[in-house]
Scaffold this motif. Structure first.
Motif, mmCIF file in Angstrom:
data_model
loop_
_atom_site.group_PDB
_atom_site.id
_atom_site.type_symbol
_atom_site.label_atom_id
_atom_site.label_comp_id
_atom_site.label_asym_id
_atom_site.label_seq_id
_atom_site.Cartn_x
_atom_site.Cartn_y
_atom_site.Cartn_z
ATOM 1 N N GLU A 23 -9.450 -0.028 3.760
ATOM 2 C CA GLU A 23 -9.461 1.410 3.464
ATOM 3 C C GLU A 23 -8.117 2.049 3.818
ATOM 4 O O GLU A 23 -7.592 2.874 3.070
ATOM 5 C CB GLU A 23 -10.586 2.088 4.243
ATOM 6 C CG GLU A 23 -10.746 3.549 3.929
ATOM 7 C CD GLU A 23 -11.919 4.186 4.662
ATOM 8 O OE1 GLU A 23 -12.042 5.411 4.569
ATOM 9 O OE2 GLU A 23 -12.697 3.468 5.322
ATOM 10 N N LEU A 24 -7.551 1.657 4.961
ATOM 11 C CA LEU A 24 -6.239 2.176 5.344
ATOM 12 C C LEU A 24 -5.172 1.784 4.334
ATOM 13 O O LEU A 24 -4.334 2.604 3.941
ATOM 14 C CB LEU A 24 -5.856 1.664 6.733
ATOM 15 C CG LEU A 24 -6.640 2.230 7.907
ATOM 16 C CD1 LEU A 24 -6.362 1.417 9.169
ATOM 17 C CD2 LEU A 24 -6.292 3.685 8.124
ATOM 18 N N LEU A 25 -5.204 0.526 3.901
ATOM 19 C CA LEU A 25 -4.218 0.061 2.915
ATOM 20 C C LEU A 25 -4.373 0.787 1.584
ATOM 21 O O LEU A 25 -3.381 1.195 0.972
ATOM 22 C CB LEU A 25 -4.346 -1.450 2.710
ATOM 23 C CG LEU A 25 -3.879 -2.305 3.884
ATOM 24 C CD1 LEU A 25 -4.295 -3.756 3.680
ATOM 25 C CD2 LEU A 25 -2.394 -2.180 4.082
ATOM 26 N N ASP A 26 -5.607 0.960 1.128
ATOM 27 C CA ASP A 26 -5.842 1.654 -0.140
ATOM 28 C C ASP A 26 -5.368 3.105 -0.081
ATOM 29 O O ASP A 26 -4.790 3.620 -1.037
ATOM 30 C CB ASP A 26 -7.327 1.622 -0.506
ATOM 31 C CG ASP A 26 -7.822 0.229 -0.840
ATOM 32 O OD1 ASP A 26 -6.981 -0.662 -1.125
ATOM 33 O OD2 ASP A 26 -9.048 0.028 -0.810
ATOM 34 N N ASP A 27 -5.599 3.747 1.050
ATOM 35 C CA ASP A 27 -5.239 5.155 1.180
ATOM 36 C C ASP A 27 -3.737 5.381 1.311
ATOM 37 O O ASP A 27 -3.258 6.488 1.080
ATOM 38 C CB ASP A 27 -5.974 5.789 2.355
ATOM 39 C CG ASP A 27 -7.456 5.983 2.066
ATOM 40 O OD1 ASP A 27 -7.858 5.857 0.892
ATOM 41 O OD2 ASP A 27 -8.221 6.248 3.006
ATOM 42 N N GLN A 42 3.842 0.641 7.434
ATOM 43 C CA GLN A 42 2.430 0.798 7.765
ATOM 44 C C GLN A 42 1.616 -0.391 7.263
ATOM 45 O O GLN A 42 0.743 -0.893 7.974
ATOM 46 C CB GLN A 42 1.885 2.104 7.183
ATOM 47 C CG GLN A 42 2.445 3.343 7.837
ATOM 48 C CD GLN A 42 2.106 3.404 9.310
ATOM 49 O OE1 GLN A 42 0.954 3.293 9.696
ATOM 50 N NE2 GLN A 42 3.116 3.561 10.141
ATOM 51 N N ARG A 43 1.909 -0.854 6.030
ATOM 52 C CA ARG A 43 1.194 -2.030 5.501
ATOM 53 C C ARG A 43 1.422 -3.244 6.398
ATOM 54 O O ARG A 43 0.488 -3.992 6.694
ATOM 55 C CB ARG A 43 1.675 -2.331 4.080
ATOM 56 C CG ARG A 43 1.106 -1.429 3.040
ATOM 57 C CD ARG A 43 1.501 -1.869 1.619
ATOM 58 N NE ARG A 43 1.110 -0.847 0.687
ATOM 59 C CZ ARG A 43 1.888 0.162 0.285
ATOM 60 N NH1 ARG A 43 3.134 0.238 0.712
ATOM 61 N NH2 ARG A 43 1.433 1.068 -0.554
ATOM 62 N N ASN A 44 2.667 -3.431 6.832
ATOM 63 C CA ASN A 44 2.984 -4.569 7.699
ATOM 64 C C ASN A 44 2.318 -4.433 9.058
ATOM 65 O O ASN A 44 1.887 -5.424 9.643
ATOM 66 C CB ASN A 44 4.498 -4.704 7.861
ATOM 67 C CG ASN A 44 5.174 -5.107 6.585
ATOM 68 O OD1 ASN A 44 4.566 -5.708 5.704
ATOM 69 N ND2 ASN A 44 6.436 -4.754 6.446
ATOM 70 N N TRP A 45 2.224 -3.213 9.572
ATOM 71 C CA TRP A 45 1.601 -3.000 10.870
ATOM 72 C C TRP A 45 0.092 -3.256 10.796
ATOM 73 O O TRP A 45 -0.494 -3.841 11.705
ATOM 74 C CB TRP A 45 1.870 -1.571 11.356
ATOM 75 C CG TRP A 45 1.298 -1.308 12.712
ATOM 76 C CD1 TRP A 45 1.816 -1.681 13.911
ATOM 77 C CD2 TRP A 45 0.069 -0.639 12.998
ATOM 78 N NE1 TRP A 45 0.984 -1.266 14.927
ATOM 79 C CE2 TRP A 45 -0.097 -0.627 14.392
ATOM 80 C CE3 TRP A 45 -0.911 -0.041 12.203
ATOM 81 C CZ2 TRP A 45 -1.186 -0.045 15.015
ATOM 82 C CZ3 TRP A 45 -1.998 0.542 12.830
ATOM 83 C CH2 TRP A 45 -2.122 0.528 14.217
ATOM 84 N N ILE A 46 -0.548 -2.815 9.707
ATOM 85 C CA ILE A 46 -1.985 -3.037 9.538
ATOM 86 C C ILE A 46 -2.261 -4.530 9.451
ATOM 87 O O ILE A 46 -3.194 -5.045 10.051
ATOM 88 C CB ILE A 46 -2.519 -2.279 8.306
ATOM 89 C CG1 ILE A 46 -2.412 -0.769 8.552
ATOM 90 C CG2 ILE A 46 -3.958 -2.688 7.992
ATOM 91 C CD1 ILE A 46 -2.621 0.078 7.317
ATOM 92 N N GLY A 47 -1.443 -5.236 8.675
ATOM 93 C CA GLY A 47 -1.464 -6.695 8.663
ATOM 94 C C GLY A 47 -2.787 -7.334 8.300
ATOM 95 O O GLY A 47 -3.203 -8.292 8.923
#
Length: 64
Positions: A23-27, A42-47
Motif C-alpha cells: 500500500e505504501l509503494l502504491d501510494d 522511499q521505495r528503497n527504504w520500504i524494501g
C-alpha cells in the motif's frame, strides 16, 4: 523480561511497515510534487520483497 516486538525499552512504538508495504509503494505514485529521487529513496527504504525458493542437492539423496 521480554518486550512485545513493536515496543522498545524506551516505550517508543514502531510501525510494522511490512504489513503495509504494498500500500505504501502504491501510494507513492499518487504523491504530486514529490521529486522522483525522493520517491525512489522511499521505495528503497520500504524494501518490499517476495522471497525466494531454493533447491539444494544432498549428498545422500536427490534434493531437499
Amino acid at each position: 523480561m521480554r518486550f512485545h516486538p513493536r515496543e522498545a525499552r524506551a516505550l517508543q512504538w514502531y510501525l510494522r511497515i511490512t504489513d503495509y508495504a504494498q500500500e505504501l509503494l502504491d501510494d507513492l505514485d499518487t504523491l504530486i510534487g514529490w521529486p522522483e529521487n525522493v520517491k525512489a529513496q522511499q521505495r528503497n527504504w520500504i524494501g518490499r520483497s517476495e522471497g525466494a525458493e531454493i533447491t539444494f542437492a544432498l549428498a545422500d539423496g536427490p534434493t531437499a
